[in-house]
Scaffold this motif. Structure first.
Motif, PDB file in Angstrom:
ATOM      1  N   GLY A  48      16.861   1.761  -6.674  1.00  0.00           N
ATOM      2  CA  GLY A  48      16.558   2.870  -7.563  1.00  0.00           C
ATOM      3  C   GLY A  48      15.218   3.521  -7.305  1.00  0.00           C
ATOM      4  N   ARG A  49      14.673   3.292  -6.098  1.00  0.00           N
ATOM      5  CA  ARG A  49      13.399   3.903  -5.752  1.00  0.00           C
ATOM      6  C   ARG A  49      13.615   5.053  -4.770  1.00  0.00           C
ATOM      7  N   PHE A  50      12.650   5.991  -4.804  1.00  0.00           N
ATOM      8  CA  PHE A  50      12.776   7.112  -3.883  1.00  0.00           C
ATOM      9  C   PHE A  50      12.719   6.600  -2.447  1.00  0.00           C
ATOM     10  N   GLN A  51      13.644   7.082  -1.639  1.00  0.00           N
ATOM     11  CA  GLN A  51      13.606   6.774  -0.223  1.00  0.00           C
ATOM     12  C   GLN A  51      13.300   8.055   0.546  1.00  0.00           C
ATOM     13  N   GLU A  52      13.011   7.884   1.820  1.00  0.00           N
ATOM     14  CA  GLU A  52      12.718   9.070   2.620  1.00  0.00           C
ATOM     15  C   GLU A  52      13.974   9.908   2.727  1.00  0.00           C
ATOM     16  N   ILE A  53      13.831  11.174   2.424  1.00  0.00           N
ATOM     17  CA  ILE A  53      14.990  12.045   2.423  1.00  0.00           C
ATOM     18  C   ILE A  53      14.817  13.115   3.484  1.00  0.00           C
ATOM     19  N   GLY A  54      15.898  13.655   3.934  1.00  0.00           N
ATOM     20  CA  GLY A  54      15.840  14.622   5.022  1.00  0.00           C
ATOM     21  C   GLY A  54      16.328  15.992   4.619  1.00  0.00           C
ATOM     22  N   ASP A  55      16.997  16.660   5.537  1.00  0.00           N
ATOM     23  CA  ASP A  55      17.403  18.042   5.323  1.00  0.00           C
ATOM     24  C   ASP A  55      18.402  18.219   4.189  1.00  0.00           C
ATOM     25  N   ARG A  56      19.016  17.133   3.792  1.00  0.00           N
ATOM     26  CA  ARG A  56      20.042  17.230   2.752  1.00  0.00           C
ATOM     27  C   ARG A  56      19.507  17.909   1.497  1.00  0.00           C
ATOM     28  N   PHE A  57      18.195  17.721   1.197  1.00  0.00           N
ATOM     29  CA  PHE A  57      17.631  18.277  -0.044  1.00  0.00           C
ATOM     30  C   PHE A  57      16.610  19.385   0.213  1.00  0.00           C
ATOM     31  N   LYS A  58      16.561  19.873   1.417  1.00  0.00           N
ATOM     32  CA  LYS A  58      15.603  20.952   1.710  1.00  0.00           C
ATOM     33  C   LYS A  58      16.189  22.292   1.290  1.00  0.00           C
ATOM     34  N   ASN A  59      16.127  22.561   0.003  1.00  0.00           N
ATOM     35  CA  ASN A  59      16.580  23.850  -0.503  1.00  0.00           C
ATOM     36  C   ASN A  59      15.529  24.421  -1.438  1.00  0.00           C
ATOM     37  N   ASP A  60      15.871  25.417  -2.201  1.00  0.00           N
ATOM     38  CA  ASP A  60      14.871  26.124  -3.007  1.00  0.00           C
ATOM     39  C   ASP A  60      14.418  25.351  -4.231  1.00  0.00           C
ATOM     40  N   SER A  61      14.979  24.192  -4.512  1.00  0.00           N
ATOM     41  CA  SER A  61      14.560  23.454  -5.703  1.00  0.00           C
ATOM     42  C   SER A  61      13.944  22.106  -5.392  1.00  0.00           C
ATOM     43  N   ARG A  69       6.018  12.350   0.805  1.00  0.00           N
ATOM     44  CA  ARG A  69       4.585  12.073   0.858  1.00  0.00           C
ATOM     45  C   ARG A  69       4.069  11.400  -0.411  1.00  0.00           C
ATOM     46  N   ASN A  70       4.618  11.749  -1.567  1.00  0.00           N
ATOM     47  CA  ASN A  70       4.053  11.285  -2.833  1.00  0.00           C
ATOM     48  C   ASN A  70       4.922  10.292  -3.603  1.00  0.00           C
ATOM     49  N   PHE A  71       6.244  10.349  -3.398  1.00  0.00           N
ATOM     50  CA  PHE A  71       7.121   9.554  -4.260  1.00  0.00           C
ATOM     51  C   PHE A  71       7.823   8.412  -3.534  1.00  0.00           C
ATOM     52  N   LYS A  72       7.773   8.393  -2.220  1.00  0.00           N
ATOM     53  CA  LYS A  72       8.512   7.372  -1.480  1.00  0.00           C
ATOM     54  C   LYS A  72       8.116   5.968  -1.955  1.00  0.00           C
ATOM     55  N   GLY A  73       9.115   5.174  -2.258  1.00  0.00           N
ATOM     56  CA  GLY A  73       8.881   3.801  -2.702  1.00  0.00           C
ATOM     57  C   GLY A  73       8.594   3.662  -4.176  1.00  0.00           C
ATOM     58  N   LYS A  74       8.597   4.757  -4.914  1.00  0.00           N
ATOM     59  CA  LYS A  74       8.317   4.705  -6.349  1.00  0.00           C
ATOM     60  C   LYS A  74       9.613   4.901  -7.129  1.00  0.00           C
ATOM     61  N   SER A  75       9.661   4.236  -8.271  1.00  0.00           N
ATOM     62  CA  SER A  75      10.831   4.359  -9.138  1.00  0.00           C
ATOM     63  C   SER A  75      10.597   5.478 -10.139  1.00  0.00           C
ATOM     64  N   PRO A  76      11.638   5.945 -10.813  1.00  0.00           N
ATOM     65  CA  PRO A  76      11.452   6.950 -11.859  1.00  0.00           C
ATOM     66  C   PRO A  76      10.460   6.518 -12.928  1.00  0.00           C
ATOM     67  N   SER A  77      10.439   5.214 -13.243  1.00  0.00           N
ATOM     68  CA  SER A  77       9.474   4.743 -14.246  1.00  0.00           C
ATOM     69  C   SER A  77       8.051   4.846 -13.720  1.00  0.00           C
ATOM     70  N   ASP A  78       7.892   4.641 -12.388  1.00  0.00           N
ATOM     71  CA  ASP A  78       6.563   4.823 -11.795  1.00  0.00           C
ATOM     72  C   ASP A  78       6.114   6.273 -11.939  1.00  0.00           C
ATOM     73  N   LEU A  79       7.039   7.176 -11.708  1.00  0.00           N
ATOM     74  CA  LEU A  79       6.712   8.594 -11.826  1.00  0.00           C
ATOM     75  C   LEU A  79       6.375   8.971 -13.258  1.00  0.00           C
ATOM     76  N   ALA A  80       7.089   8.379 -14.193  1.00  0.00           N
ATOM     77  CA  ALA A  80       6.796   8.659 -15.595  1.00  0.00           C
ATOM     78  C   ALA A  80       5.391   8.202 -15.948  1.00  0.00           C
ATOM     79  N   LYS A  81       4.988   7.023 -15.434  1.00  0.00           N
ATOM     80  CA  LYS A  81       3.640   6.525 -15.693  1.00  0.00           C
ATOM     81  C   LYS A  81       2.603   7.431 -15.045  1.00  0.00           C
ATOM     82  N   MET A  82       2.885   7.900 -13.804  1.00  0.00           N
ATOM     83  CA  MET A  82       1.965   8.824 -13.145  1.00  0.00           C
ATOM     84  C   MET A  82       1.761  10.079 -13.979  1.00  0.00           C
TER      85      MET A  82
END
Length: 312
Positions: A48-61, A69-82
């Motif tokens: 459930g942690r962010f993994q390195e993602i590629g072109d699949r999500f390179k769109n306008d959103s 660069r910032n989220f790899k290896g972090k879980s949604p709860s980690d992001l919430a704490k950040m």
């Protein structure tokens, strides 16, 4: 549920620069107001942690590089704490102007956060002489003003900018006044040209000399005399210059009253000049008696010299 997909060309590139387009075969459900959702599958690993993602999500959103660069290896709860920590830090750094019932601690915290200087010396213009020449403000005037701004909580950069604005405005005003004064002088010179014609410059010089002589006779200080001479010679007041020009005529045309008497021109001389004329000017009616040792004339000269010393 309407899905968004990328249309890729035959070479594997994104069509239209990789823009997300809707699949025309997909339609909204029964409720047309249902918003589209984002398919996040492939963005997280098995834990459930962010993994390195590629072109699949390179769109306008989604900015895949930013996420990697910032989220790899972090879980949604980690992001919430950040997010929570960032909000807490932002609130800690925020500052508001103290109210009427603010404590000294509140003011101290505000001054530190807002960059309020501790003393006027920290924000005074570096070239204070130029500032004073432009504004006419001495340190005795500027310091209380700056102190008042500091006491009211004005940040240092704001005070510095304010003083610079005052200097700029004062310089512009002085320049305008000088231009207006020059226009008045030119208009005054024109008046004198109409009155005196080709003798104008000579009459202005005579008026200046007459102003000096009359100033001496009146017992004015040298500084005061120079001030009057400047007004007359610069034609700050053409009427005054004309008056002194006519006074100069009266002095030039004055004749000595006769043997044993003070000359009319002495009425426009200072005591030192009169004494010198008696002692040195052979045309002065008292000169001959002075050279002959006449007691009355010598006492008169001594009185004039004493008076000259008192004026000096």
């Amino acid at each position: 549920m309407r899905q968004y997909e990328l249309i890729r060309n035959e070479e594997g590139g994104d069509a239209g620069g990789g823009a997300a387009v809707a699949d025309p075969t997909e339609e909204y459900g029964s409720d047309p107001s249902t918003p589209p959702t984002f398919d996040a599958s492939g963005m997280f690993d098995a834990d459930g942690r962010f993994q390195e993602i590629g072109d699949r999500f390179k769109n306008d959103s989604v900015d895949a590089d930013y996420i990697n660069r910032n989220f790899k290896g972090k879980s949604p709860s980690d992001l919430a704490k950040m997010l929570k920590d960032n909000q807490t830090a932002a609130r800690a750094k925020s500052v508001s102007y103290p109210g009427a019932d603010a404590s000294d601690e509140d003011w101290s915290r505000f001054r530190e956060a807002a960059g309020v200087p501790e003393s006027a010396d920290q924000v005074m213009p570096e070239d204070f002489e130029s500032f004073q020449n432009a504004t006419g403000w001495t340190e005795e005037v500027a310091t209380p003003v700056v102190d008042a701004l500091i006491q009211s909580g004005a940040p240092g950069p704001a005070i510095t900018a304010g003083l610079a604005a005052v200097q700029k405005a004062a310089a512009a005003q002085a320049e305008q006044w000088q231009a207006e004064a020059q226009e008045r002088r030119e208009a005054g010179k024109q008046q004198l040209l109409e009155a005196f014609g080709t003798e104008t410059d000579a009459r202005i010089n005579g008026a200046t000399v007459a102003a000096e002589k009359l100033g001496i006779q009146a017992g004015l200080s040298q500084e005061q005399i120079e001030g009057v001479k400047q007004v007359v010679s610069q034609i700050d007041s053409p009427e005054l210059t004309r008056m002194f020009a006519h006074l100069s005529d009266a002095i030039s045309e004055a004749s000595y009253r006769g043997p044993g008497q003070t000359a009319k021109v002495d009425d426009f001389r200072g005591p030192a000049e009169t004494a010198q004329a008696i002692m040195e000017d052979s045309q002065h009616p008292m000169h001959a008696k002075f050279m002959a040792g006449d007691d009355a004339v010598h006492k008169h000269v001594d009185t004039l010299l004493a008076k000259a010393r008192d004026i000096a």
